[in-house]
Design a protein around this motif. Structure first.
Motif, PDB file in Angstrom:
ATOM      1  N   LYS A 122       0.811  -1.221   0.000  1.00 28.42           N
ATOM      2  CA  LYS A 122       0.000   0.000   0.000  1.00 28.42           C
ATOM      3  C   LYS A 122       0.841   1.266   0.000  1.00 28.42           C
ATOM      4  O   LYS A 122       0.387   2.319  -0.422  1.00 28.42           O
ATOM      5  CB  LYS A 122      -0.931  -0.006   1.209  1.00 28.42           C
ATOM      6  CG  LYS A 122      -1.999  -1.068   1.121  1.00 28.42           C
ATOM      7  CD  LYS A 122      -2.907  -1.045   2.308  1.00 28.42           C
ATOM      8  CE  LYS A 122      -3.932  -2.149   2.184  1.00 28.42           C
ATOM      9  NZ  LYS A 122      -4.838  -2.195   3.324  1.00 28.42           N
ATOM     10  N   GLN A 123       2.078   1.177   0.465  1.00 27.20           N
ATOM     11  CA  GLN A 123       2.960   2.351   0.471  1.00 27.20           C
ATOM     12  C   GLN A 123       3.659   2.548  -0.874  1.00 27.20           C
ATOM     13  O   GLN A 123       4.431   3.478  -1.043  1.00 27.20           O
ATOM     14  CB  GLN A 123       4.033   2.217   1.569  1.00 27.20           C
ATOM     15  CG  GLN A 123       3.501   2.353   2.973  1.00 27.20           C
ATOM     16  CD  GLN A 123       2.877   1.073   3.482  1.00 27.20           C
ATOM     17  OE1 GLN A 123       3.183  -0.010   3.004  1.00 27.20           O
ATOM     18  NE2 GLN A 123       1.971   1.202   4.453  1.00 27.20           N
ATOM     19  N   GLY A 124       3.420   1.663  -1.829  1.00 31.46           N
ATOM     20  CA  GLY A 124       4.019   1.790  -3.142  1.00 31.46           C
ATOM     21  C   GLY A 124       5.402   1.177  -3.251  1.00 31.46           C
ATOM     22  O   GLY A 124       6.111   1.424  -4.222  1.00 31.46           O
ATOM     23  N   GLN A 125       5.801   0.379  -2.277  1.00 32.66           N
ATOM     24  CA  GLN A 125       7.112  -0.264  -2.313  1.00 32.66           C
ATOM     25  C   GLN A 125       7.010  -1.598  -3.037  1.00 32.66           C
ATOM     26  O   GLN A 125       6.067  -2.345  -2.844  1.00 32.66           O
ATOM     27  CB  GLN A 125       7.639  -0.503  -0.899  1.00 32.66           C
ATOM     28  CG  GLN A 125       7.892   0.756  -0.115  1.00 32.66           C
ATOM     29  CD  GLN A 125       8.262   0.453   1.325  1.00 32.66           C
ATOM     30  OE1 GLN A 125       7.786  -0.523   1.892  1.00 32.66           O
ATOM     31  NE2 GLN A 125       9.105   1.296   1.897  1.00 32.66           N
ATOM     32  N   LEU A 126       8.011  -1.883  -3.852  1.00 34.20           N
ATOM     33  CA  LEU A 126       8.075  -3.151  -4.560  1.00 34.20           C
ATOM     34  C   LEU A 126       8.669  -4.191  -3.623  1.00 34.20           C
ATOM     35  O   LEU A 126       9.771  -4.016  -3.100  1.00 34.20           O
ATOM     36  CB  LEU A 126       8.933  -3.022  -5.815  1.00 34.20           C
ATOM     37  CG  LEU A 126       9.051  -4.256  -6.690  1.00 34.20           C
ATOM     38  CD1 LEU A 126       7.689  -4.612  -7.283  1.00 34.20           C
ATOM     39  CD2 LEU A 126      10.056  -4.032  -7.788  1.00 34.20           C
ATOM     40  N   LEU A 127       7.935  -5.255  -3.372  1.00 33.44           N
ATOM     41  CA  LEU A 127       8.370  -6.299  -2.459  1.00 33.44           C
ATOM     42  C   LEU A 127       8.544  -7.616  -3.204  1.00 33.44           C
ATOM     43  O   LEU A 127       7.924  -7.850  -4.236  1.00 33.44           O
ATOM     44  CB  LEU A 127       7.353  -6.469  -1.325  1.00 33.44           C
ATOM     45  CG  LEU A 127       7.096  -5.218  -0.473  1.00 33.44           C
ATOM     46  CD1 LEU A 127       5.982  -5.479   0.522  1.00 33.44           C
ATOM     47  CD2 LEU A 127       8.361  -4.802   0.252  1.00 33.44           C
ATOM     48  N   VAL A 128       9.381  -8.480  -2.632  1.00 25.58           N
ATOM     49  CA  VAL A 128       9.669  -9.771  -3.228  1.00 25.58           C
ATOM     50  C   VAL A 128       9.158 -10.852  -2.289  1.00 25.58           C
ATOM     51  O   VAL A 128       9.269 -10.740  -1.064  1.00 25.58           O
ATOM     52  CB  VAL A 128      11.189  -9.936  -3.452  1.00 25.58           C
ATOM     53  CG1 VAL A 128      11.511 -11.299  -4.004  1.00 25.58           C
ATOM     54  CG2 VAL A 128      11.692  -8.876  -4.382  1.00 25.58           C
ATOM     55  N   SER A 129       8.636 -11.912  -2.848  1.00 27.41           N
ATOM     56  CA  SER A 129       8.163 -13.037  -2.067  1.00 27.41           C
ATOM     57  C   SER A 129       9.308 -13.608  -1.227  1.00 27.41           C
ATOM     58  O   SER A 129      10.460 -13.643  -1.656  1.00 27.41           O
ATOM     59  CB  SER A 129       7.624 -14.117  -3.004  1.00 27.41           C
ATOM     60  OG  SER A 129       7.396 -15.312  -2.323  1.00 27.41           O
ATOM     61  N   THR A 130       8.992 -14.053  -0.016  1.00 29.96           N
ATOM     62  CA  THR A 130      10.044 -14.595   0.857  1.00 29.96           C
ATOM     63  C   THR A 130      10.652 -15.865   0.283  1.00 29.96           C
ATOM     64  O   THR A 130      11.813 -16.164   0.535  1.00 29.96           O
ATOM     65  CB  THR A 130       9.482 -14.886   2.258  1.00 29.96           C
ATOM     66  OG1 THR A 130       8.349 -15.752   2.132  1.00 29.96           O
ATOM     67  CG2 THR A 130       9.078 -13.604   2.955  1.00 29.96           C
ATOM     68  N   ALA A 131       9.894 -16.593  -0.524  1.00 30.29           N
ATOM     69  CA  ALA A 131      10.441 -17.809  -1.130  1.00 30.29           C
ATOM     70  C   ALA A 131      11.511 -17.479  -2.162  1.00 30.29           C
ATOM     71  O   ALA A 131      12.406 -18.283  -2.409  1.00 30.29           O
ATOM     72  CB  ALA A 131       9.319 -18.612  -1.787  1.00 30.29           C
ATOM     73  N   GLU A 132      11.450 -16.308  -2.759  1.00 28.64           N
ATOM     74  CA  GLU A 132      12.399 -15.925  -3.797  1.00 28.64           C
ATOM     75  C   GLU A 132      13.530 -15.046  -3.285  1.00 28.64           C
ATOM     76  O   GLU A 132      14.504 -14.832  -3.992  1.00 28.64           O
ATOM     77  CB  GLU A 132      11.682 -15.201  -4.931  1.00 28.64           C
ATOM     78  CG  GLU A 132      10.649 -16.031  -5.631  1.00 28.64           C
ATOM     79  CD  GLU A 132      11.236 -17.273  -6.265  1.00 28.64           C
ATOM     80  OE1 GLU A 132      12.371 -17.211  -6.778  1.00 28.64           O
ATOM     81  OE2 GLU A 132      10.572 -18.312  -6.240  1.00 28.64           O
TER      82      GLU A 132
END
Length: 149
Positions: A122-132
């Motif tokens: 929601k803050q507009g940050q690009l996040l990566v899955s913990t599995a990756e």
């Protein structure tokens, strides 16, 4: 912008030897061959030139500049030697339906992989899955350490 120019030069540079040695089935076949050969040749040249400039402060910058200087000359030189006629052969008998089905399946699976790996909060940050994150961590550490210098 420079990356798009580099990619365009690579594709045109890859198209010229392909037109000399292949008879294409379709325009898509020609583009695919040009992209593969062009990226292969341009990256080989860039990294081998970077190896030659390894003792300078920015070896890949100098290698990229050398590519930007030599690629248009190579395109001009090769374009004079490429045959102009008979580039695309008539399409083989059959339906293009399976081509579109395969293309759709590849597109859908790549979207699923992308959506499952990357997402925006929601803050507009690009996040990566913990599995990756474990798979990508070595590449990120090299990239971040170079930017922090």
């Amino acid at each position: 912008m420079l990356a798009l120019i580099y990619l365009g030069l690579a594709i045109v540079l890859g198209d010229l030897p392909c037109r000399r040695f292949y008879e294409f089935i379709s325009t898509a076949h020609r583009w695919a061959a040009a992209i593969l050969v062009g990226i292969l040749l341009s990256t080989w040249f860039t990294y081998l030139a970077g190896l030659a400039f390894v003792h300078t402060g920015e070896p890949l910058l100098l290698a990229d500049l050398l590519f930007f200087v030599l690629a248009p000359g190579g395109i001009f030189w090769l374009s004079r030697k490429v045959p102009k006629l008979g580039m695309i052969a008539p399409r083989a008998s059959g339906s293009s339906r399976w081509d579109w089905i395969t293309l759709g399946a590849v597109f859908a699976s790549s979207c699923v992989l992308l959506i499952g790996t990357l997402y925006v909060n929601k803050q507009g940050q690009l996040l990566v899955s913990t599995a990756e994150s474990g798979n990508l961590a070595p590449q990120w550490s090299v990239t971040l350490s170079r930017r922090c210098r």
